[in-house]
Design a protein around this motif. Structure first.
Motif, PDB file in Angstrom:
ATOM      1  N   ASP A  28      -6.258  -9.459  -1.367  1.00 48.15           N
ATOM      2  CA  ASP A  28      -4.874  -9.955  -1.396  1.00 48.15           C
ATOM      3  C   ASP A  28      -4.249  -9.930  -0.002  1.00 48.15           C
ATOM      4  O   ASP A  28      -3.546 -10.874   0.394  1.00 48.15           O
ATOM      5  CB  ASP A  28      -4.026  -9.117  -2.357  1.00 48.15           C
ATOM      6  N   ALA A  29      -4.491  -8.845   0.740  1.00 50.24           N
ATOM      7  CA  ALA A  29      -3.910  -8.723   2.077  1.00 50.24           C
ATOM      8  C   ALA A  29      -4.484  -9.767   3.028  1.00 50.24           C
ATOM      9  O   ALA A  29      -3.752 -10.363   3.837  1.00 50.24           O
ATOM     10  CB  ALA A  29      -4.150  -7.318   2.623  1.00 50.24           C
ATOM     11  N   SER A  62      -3.082 -13.206   2.075  1.00 51.00           N
ATOM     12  CA  SER A  62      -1.676 -13.331   2.464  1.00 51.00           C
ATOM     13  C   SER A  62      -1.538 -13.643   3.948  1.00 51.00           C
ATOM     14  O   SER A  62      -0.748 -14.502   4.353  1.00 51.00           O
ATOM     15  CB  SER A  62      -0.916 -12.041   2.127  1.00 51.00           C
ATOM     16  N   THR A  64      -7.984  -0.642  -2.396  1.00 49.44           N
ATOM     17  CA  THR A  64      -8.922  -1.161  -3.387  1.00 49.44           C
ATOM     18  C   THR A  64      -9.435  -2.513  -2.926  1.00 49.44           C
ATOM     19  O   THR A  64      -8.845  -3.160  -2.054  1.00 49.44           O
ATOM     20  CB  THR A  64      -8.264  -1.335  -4.766  1.00 49.44           C
ATOM     21  N   THR A  95      -1.827   1.621  -2.868  1.00 47.57           N
ATOM     22  CA  THR A  95      -0.962   0.453  -2.799  1.00 47.57           C
ATOM     23  C   THR A  95      -0.817   0.060  -1.343  1.00 47.57           C
ATOM     24  O   THR A  95      -0.667   0.927  -0.482  1.00 47.57           O
ATOM     25  CB  THR A  95       0.428   0.783  -3.377  1.00 47.57           C
ATOM     26  N   PRO A  96      -0.899  -1.224  -1.025  1.00 46.89           N
ATOM     27  CA  PRO A  96      -0.740  -1.628   0.375  1.00 46.89           C
ATOM     28  C   PRO A  96       0.577  -1.125   0.954  1.00 46.89           C
ATOM     29  O   PRO A  96       1.622  -1.199   0.313  1.00 46.89           O
ATOM     30  CB  PRO A  96      -0.755  -3.163   0.292  1.00 46.89           C
ATOM     31  N   ALA A 127      -4.875  -1.094   2.617  1.00 47.41           N
ATOM     32  CA  ALA A 127      -5.375  -1.513   1.312  1.00 47.41           C
ATOM     33  C   ALA A 127      -6.417  -0.522   0.820  1.00 47.41           C
ATOM     34  O   ALA A 127      -7.399  -0.242   1.510  1.00 47.41           O
ATOM     35  CB  ALA A 127      -5.978  -2.909   1.401  1.00 47.41           C
ATOM     36  N   SER A 155     -10.214   1.769   1.202  1.00 42.40           N
ATOM     37  CA  SER A 155     -10.957   1.965  -0.042  1.00 42.40           C
ATOM     38  C   SER A 155     -11.976   3.084   0.160  1.00 42.40           C
ATOM     39  O   SER A 155     -12.445   3.303   1.273  1.00 42.40           O
ATOM     40  CB  SER A 155     -11.680   0.671  -0.437  1.00 42.40           C
ATOM     41  N   GLU A 214      -6.812  -5.190  -3.371  1.00 44.24           N
ATOM     42  CA  GLU A 214      -5.760  -5.117  -2.357  1.00 44.24           C
ATOM     43  C   GLU A 214      -6.250  -5.657  -1.018  1.00 44.24           C
ATOM     44  O   GLU A 214      -5.482  -6.300  -0.277  1.00 44.24           O
ATOM     45  CB  GLU A 214      -5.277  -3.676  -2.212  1.00 44.24           C
ATOM     46  N   THR A 260       3.151  -1.519   4.167  1.00 44.98           N
ATOM     47  CA  THR A 260       3.437  -2.460   5.247  1.00 44.98           C
ATOM     48  C   THR A 260       4.440  -1.877   6.215  1.00 44.98           C
ATOM     49  O   THR A 260       5.221  -0.993   5.873  1.00 44.98           O
ATOM     50  CB  THR A 260       3.986  -3.784   4.691  1.00 44.98           C
TER      51      THR A 260
END
Length: 368
Positions: free
Chosen positions: A45-46, A49, A39, A11-12, A37, A82, A42, A14
């Motif tokens: 997504d990061a 964002s 995966t 899970t990311p 991250a 990953s 992830e 932060t």
């Protein structure tokens, strides 16, 4: 087959922190935000964002090729965590097609390929960092580089906001360079590597040994093969003798590896050097590749330059005591200490030989 094929879900994470702890050199100021991250989803997504927020983005894998300035980084630092690999295909004729996650530890991957009798990466043993970083700079050592075995890579294209695939030819590999590096600005890449696919031969024999020192140590002629296990063992020993294998007990290994690339110069310039100056084919007609280590040594910079407390770095950063190409953190160095040593060496080589050395690591928030 191995635990590398079943990476733990992540899970990311932060938060703010210093970048010194994320690099092998051990220098670098704070980051506004650090995200980890684990995966592919992830990672994407990061990146999205950060881009949506208009934040500067720095990608870190193993942190082995970075010099981060003392002021740090004013945006999001994404650490690629990953891991794992899978076999796409394996047959006697075509060899093995191996798809590797970008955050997979590089040397553990090389070790796995040797143990499974997948030939082609063994001469790249002991190089720190992550697999996803290897195509960016066409990582290489001892006469081998990843362009010889990479079939294709998958990336996240930040401009088109889509996954893209590059074949080997589309990556435009050259000496320590690729289209991935060319499209990176101040450490922020257009293309974020997700997976790397290697095409490796089957067998316990290595790829042809192309580097004279390695061949001599193995007791074979250049161009011959040896057992891949023996090649890996020998490369690790050679790298270890030069402080190029990470060891928390050895300050000579707190570095980015080679700080300068071997310069490629016109043949006429190479002809002005002493006869004993090493010269190598560059792959470009009319040019010659020189040894940066030889130039540094002959310009008067011996192993350990900078260790003196009265030196340009106050003894906090210095050339490795084992190899003149590495600039090392002796325990309390700042990025500016490291760069002071680098500038002294670069300027000294230029004054002596008229050849300007270029930095191999990526410089973030600092410059030579």
């Amino acid at each position: 087959m191995t635990d590398a094929q079943n990476p733990m879900p992540g899970t990311p994470l932060t938060g703010a922190g210093t970048l010194a702890s994320l690099t092998t050199l051990g220098v670098g100021g704070p980051a506004a935000r650090i995200v980890e991250a684990a995966t592919e989803a992830e990672i994407i997504d990061a990146v999205r964002s950060a881009d949506d927020a208009g934040e500067p983005l720095l990608i870190i894998g193993g942190g082995s090729n970075l010099v981060v300035g003392d002021d740090g980084f004013p945006g999001t630092v994404l650490r690629i965590a990953s891991s794992g690999y899978k076999v796409n295909s394996e047959d006697t004729c075509g060899g093995v097609s191996l798809v590797v996650q970008a955050g997979q530890n590089w040397d553990r991957l090389v070790e796995a390929t040797v143990l499974h009798a997948w030939s082609g990466l063994e001469a790249l043993s002991g190089i720190p960092g992550s697999t996803g970083a290897t195509p960016v700079q066409n990582v290489g050592a001892y006469g081998s580089d990843v362009s010889q075995t990479i079939a294709l890579i998958r990336v996240w294209d930040r401009q088109k906001r889509a996954v893209k695939t590059f074949t080997n030819s589309e990556l435009k590999f050259s000496y320590r360079n690729s289209v991935l590096k060319e499209s990176t600005v101040e450490g922020s890449p257009r293309y974020v590597v997700l997976t790397v696919e290697f095409q490796l031969a089957l067998g316990r024999m290595s790829a042809p040994v192309r580097y004279a020192e390695l061949a001599r140590t193995l007791g074979v002629d250049v161009g011959q093969r040896a057992y891949a296990n023996d090649v890996r063992r020998t490369v690790l020993a050679l790298r270890g003798s030069k402080g190029m294998v990470l060891d928390p007990q050895d300050r000579d290994t707190f570095s980015t590896g080679s700080f300068f690339t071997n310069p490629i110069v016109p043949a006429a310039v190479a002809g002005t050097l002493p006869e004993d100056a090493p010269r190598f084919p560059s792959g470009v007609e009319g040019t010659v590749k020189l040894s940066a280590a030889w130039l540094i040594d002959r310009a008067g910079f011996a192993k350990g330059f900078g260790l003196d407390a009265g030196s340009v770095s106050g003894g906090r950063a210095a050339l490795s005591t084992k190899h003149t190409l590495a600039i090392t953190n002796r325990g309390a160095a700042s990025a500016e200490d490291v760069l002071a040593v680098a500038r002294a060496v670069r300027d000294g080589v230029q004054e002596k030989f008229g050849i300007r050395l270029e930095a191999e690591p990526v410089l973030i928030g600092c410059s030579l």
